[in-house]
Design a protein around this motif. Sequence first.
Motif, mmCIF file in Angstrom:
data_model
loop_
_atom_site.group_PDB
_atom_site.id
_atom_site.type_symbol
_atom_site.label_atom_id
_atom_site.label_comp_id
_atom_site.label_asym_id
_atom_site.label_seq_id
_atom_site.Cartn_x
_atom_site.Cartn_y
_atom_site.Cartn_z
ATOM 1 N N PHE A 37 65.174 16.042 65.913
ATOM 2 C CA PHE A 37 65.636 17.313 65.474
ATOM 3 C C PHE A 37 67.037 17.410 65.382
ATOM 4 O O PHE A 37 67.889 16.431 66.014
ATOM 5 N N ASP A 38 67.740 18.264 64.523
ATOM 6 C CA ASP A 38 68.958 18.538 64.290
ATOM 7 C C ASP A 38 69.590 19.652 65.159
ATOM 8 O O ASP A 38 68.776 20.178 65.855
ATOM 9 N N ALA A 39 70.710 19.822 65.205
ATOM 10 C CA ALA A 39 71.356 20.833 66.026
ATOM 11 C C ALA A 39 70.929 22.051 65.838
ATOM 12 O O ALA A 39 71.145 23.133 66.696
ATOM 13 N N ASP A 40 70.206 22.641 64.586
ATOM 14 C CA ASP A 40 69.716 24.037 64.374
ATOM 15 C C ASP A 40 68.278 24.177 65.133
ATOM 16 O O ASP A 40 67.648 25.105 64.885
ATOM 17 N N GLY A 41 67.812 22.823 65.451
ATOM 18 C CA GLY A 41 66.351 22.980 66.095
ATOM 19 C C GLY A 41 65.248 22.618 65.152
ATOM 20 O O GLY A 41 64.003 22.633 65.100
ATOM 21 N N THR A 42 65.738 22.216 63.937
ATOM 22 C CA THR A 42 64.967 21.844 62.770
ATOM 23 C C THR A 42 64.435 20.602 62.772
ATOM 24 O O THR A 42 65.124 19.578 63.303
ATOM 25 N N GLN A 43 63.131 20.240 62.570
ATOM 26 C CA GLN A 43 62.706 18.805 62.774
ATOM 27 C C GLN A 43 63.229 17.993 61.551
ATOM 28 O O GLN A 43 63.288 18.259 60.511
ATOM 29 N N VAL A 44 63.606 16.913 61.958
ATOM 30 C CA VAL A 44 63.982 15.906 60.959
ATOM 31 C C VAL A 44 62.791 14.930 60.789
ATOM 32 O O VAL A 44 62.611 14.490 59.827
ATOM 33 N N ASP A 69 52.654 27.434 59.281
ATOM 34 C CA ASP A 69 53.110 27.464 57.916
ATOM 35 C C ASP A 69 53.775 26.571 57.318
ATOM 36 O O ASP A 69 53.684 26.145 56.102
ATOM 37 N N THR A 70 54.700 26.001 58.216
ATOM 38 C CA THR A 70 55.575 24.715 57.446
ATOM 39 C C THR A 70 54.973 23.461 57.775
ATOM 40 O O THR A 70 55.361 22.366 57.262
ATOM 41 N N GLY A 71 54.159 23.195 58.842
ATOM 42 C CA GLY A 71 53.521 21.939 59.152
ATOM 43 C C GLY A 71 54.636 21.217 59.935
ATOM 44 O O GLY A 71 54.223 19.976 60.098
ATOM 45 N N GLU A 72 55.280 21.746 60.649
ATOM 46 C CA GLU A 72 56.589 21.192 61.213
ATOM 47 C C GLU A 72 56.896 21.665 62.672
ATOM 48 O O GLU A 72 56.346 22.983 62.942
ATOM 49 N N TYR A 73 57.479 20.916 63.255
ATOM 50 C CA TYR A 73 57.903 21.441 64.595
ATOM 51 C C TYR A 73 59.259 21.960 64.698
ATOM 52 O O TYR A 73 59.992 21.479 63.798
ATOM 53 N N THR A 74 59.639 22.824 65.479
ATOM 54 C CA THR A 74 60.757 23.489 65.695
ATOM 55 C C THR A 74 61.123 23.685 67.045
ATOM 56 O O THR A 74 60.168 23.704 68.193
ATOM 57 N N LEU A 75 62.479 23.874 67.431
ATOM 58 C CA LEU A 75 63.044 24.083 68.871
ATOM 59 C C LEU A 75 63.817 25.449 68.760
ATOM 60 O O LEU A 75 64.348 25.751 67.720
ATOM 61 N N SER A 76 63.580 26.171 69.652
ATOM 62 C CA SER A 76 64.252 27.533 69.762
ATOM 63 C C SER A 76 64.942 27.681 71.172
ATOM 64 O O SER A 76 64.671 27.474 72.254
ATOM 65 N N ALA A 77 66.283 28.156 71.101
ATOM 66 C CA ALA A 77 67.022 28.423 72.206
ATOM 67 C C ALA A 77 66.399 29.467 73.182
ATOM 68 O O ALA A 77 66.719 29.598 74.406
ATOM 69 N N GLY A 78 65.809 30.281 72.649
ATOM 70 C CA GLY A 78 64.984 31.321 73.378
ATOM 71 C C GLY A 78 63.899 30.984 74.215
ATOM 72 O O GLY A 78 63.107 31.932 74.714
ATOM 73 N N ASP A 79 63.281 29.858 73.753
ATOM 74 C CA ASP A 79 62.079 29.535 74.319
ATOM 75 C C ASP A 79 62.125 29.230 75.695
ATOM 76 O O ASP A 79 63.011 28.379 76.325
ATOM 77 N N ASN A 80 61.299 29.931 76.683
ATOM 78 C CA ASN A 80 61.335 29.775 78.125
ATOM 79 C C ASN A 80 60.127 29.081 78.583
ATOM 80 O O ASN A 80 59.883 29.210 79.897
ATOM 81 N N SER A 81 58.998 28.465 77.759
ATOM 82 C CA SER A 81 57.826 28.063 78.582
ATOM 83 C C SER A 81 58.110 27.225 79.587
ATOM 84 O O SER A 81 57.254 27.257 80.365
ATOM 85 N N THR A 82 59.121 26.123 79.506
ATOM 86 C CA THR A 82 59.179 24.953 80.437
ATOM 87 C C THR A 82 59.838 25.509 81.781
ATOM 88 O O THR A 82 59.259 25.518 82.710
ATOM 89 N N ALA A 83 60.523 26.739 81.524
ATOM 90 C CA ALA A 83 61.126 27.250 82.792
ATOM 91 C C ALA A 83 60.090 28.032 83.377
ATOM 92 O O ALA A 83 60.021 27.847 84.764
#
Length: 729
Positions: A351-358, A610-624
């Motif tokens: 992923f890049d700094a925006d959380g977008t899948q590379v 929708d995009t068929g890709e993975y993404t990262l979110s700063a607000g994601d708290n699932s692991t915590a």
Amino acid sequence: MSLNLALSSALSGLQTNQKGLDLVSRNIANVNTVGYTKKIFNQESRVLSGTGAGVQVTEVTRRVDFGLIEELNRETAKLEELSVRSDYYDRMQDLFGTPADNSSIAHIMAELVEEVETLALEPDKTEQHLATVQRAEDAARKLNSMGTRLQQLRLDADQEIERTVDQANGLLHDIQTLNEEIAYALATGRDGTDLIDQRDVAVQQLTSLMNVTTFTRGSGELTVYTEGGSILVDREVKELNHTALSDMSPWQTKGGRDIQGITLNGADITDDITEGKLSALIDMRDSVLTDYQAQIDELTRGLADTVNQVNNRGTSYPNLANEYVGTRTFLDTTAQEITLDASHDTVIGLFDADGTQVDSTTLKTILGSPGPHTLEDVRADLATWLAGAGGGALASPSVTFTDGKLDIKLNSNDYGLSFKDVKTVDPGDPATWVHEDATISFNADGDGASTTDSTHQGFASFLGLNDVYTAPRADWAWDSGVKSAGWRPFVGGDLVFSDNDPAGGLNRGTLTIAGTDTLQDIADKINDDPGLSSFLEAEVVREGEGVRLRVKHREGYDMAVTQSGAGTDVMTALGLGVSSAGLSNDIAIKDEISANPSLISRGSMLYNADTGEYTLSAGDNSTANAMAEALRGTQAFDSAGRLPATTRSLIDHATLTLSLNAREASTNETRTDYQTGLVDTLNRKHAEISAVNMDEELAQLIIFEQSYAASAKVIATTAEMFDVLNSIV
């Protein structure tokens, strides 16, 4: 003739009463002397040729109740034993505290859970990342402190044993010296009762240190034996010997011959000492303190496994993880193999700094199949994928094994790497995949395809790529579960021993286990085998109400123990695994997370259908959230120390250890109070019988004074009668 007899009788009375006055004077002078017993003046009529000829002193005796003295010595020894335990329990109480204390491990773990729950509410706040890691570090430091202090207490006990052995030797020499003086006094007709008093004091002091048996010879000399019948004093002294360690670690046990026993003539008599101060010190060093160490180590293992397992499932975005250093050490990456289970896979995302899948892939995709694959193949295929990921977005990524640990470096601050295990409900549709740990089958000894020596949950967790807690030490010791001394596996097989010693390697040695072998039999087989004993040593270590088999690498190299062939029934029966001994002393926050707390996981890769890709979110708290739930939830703890195998939360398990310590300390205090009262009562009874009573002595003084005066009067009267007789003649 009658006047001569009268004069002789009066003179004997004068001499006897003089001795009586001397004895009363002695009793009064020693009224406050510790151990002094009242001396009794025994006299009898002197008879010559059937005719009374005055009085004579037969012997001076002590007024004692020998049965009471023996009972007092026994109970005093018990009190000394309880007093030693009280001292150590008080020091443990200072260390452990109560569950409600702010400094207790239970309270610190509760604070850690609260910080993780706050992290789930504020996953993007840097200050909360720092606070969470700080609480995790507080827990590690508290465990470090507890483990270190427990070993210091063991060292204190060992060194006190050495000092007490020296004290016992001094008392043995005192007894022998007094033996010689008493025998000489009795042989020459002198009074030896004061010497016997002094010897009784020495025996009482010796009995308070260790249980002994005694026998008095006809010569008056006392022979002293250990409980097992070994001679300590018999016309010469046989000294005890013990040399204390200068440092103590959880690995060092008497059962493993790391700690010297108390020896006599080269023979270990430690097991003969079951009462007194030495018994309490030995029990503290080899039983009580080691049991609490085992309990704290098991708690530490539970904490580390729980936190690491969950943290390896997530990602630290928006802080990009561009390097992973594994914590598991592999012995031979070209031979050891892994296999993924059929229904799971591991998603790997860049992923890049925006959380977008590379770019993204799965482990099975880059490996070509579930396996088996050597670890070197895994490394090479992962390196190949990273080099081409995103059309060559990474200039110089590297994937290497450093000292047996997998090290992944992106060598770029613009990208981050993430792993996520999934259950592939529909292998062709990532939208149906569920976040769930993959099962990794590990062939640790590289002995052939389709052989599983152990299974592990989670690919990243198996490698230790994203661990929070680590312990900087080798896997050089393996322990069985806690078993009874006579336990047998009732299954047979071959155990295979491997290591990363340059002179060794995989399948370095094999041991055949019979179904009827006890743990001691297995240890003896290892130690008696020339090949195995050249690099291994085995011991049976007591713990709680049972024992463990412990196998250690002599040179401290990482080691693996597996079962030959496809089965693991012997390993399972033994419960054989990497030892947790001393884990609490070594646990620490992983360097990368300690240096940058924002690398702790909060969320995970999210799939966008929708995009068929993975993404990262700063607000994601699932692991915590998952970590907070895991820390609050129950887990299985193995039998350790004085605690049985149980299922409970980390906080409850910590509280259980603290409660056990508080309960044992309270019980010991109650027993000490009772024993103190009992010894005081026995001392009073002993004093009533044997101590000097001033009223009695003053009464005796008057009697002897009057008797002395009367005898003198008889002598004077007899002298006058002789004068009259002489004048008549």
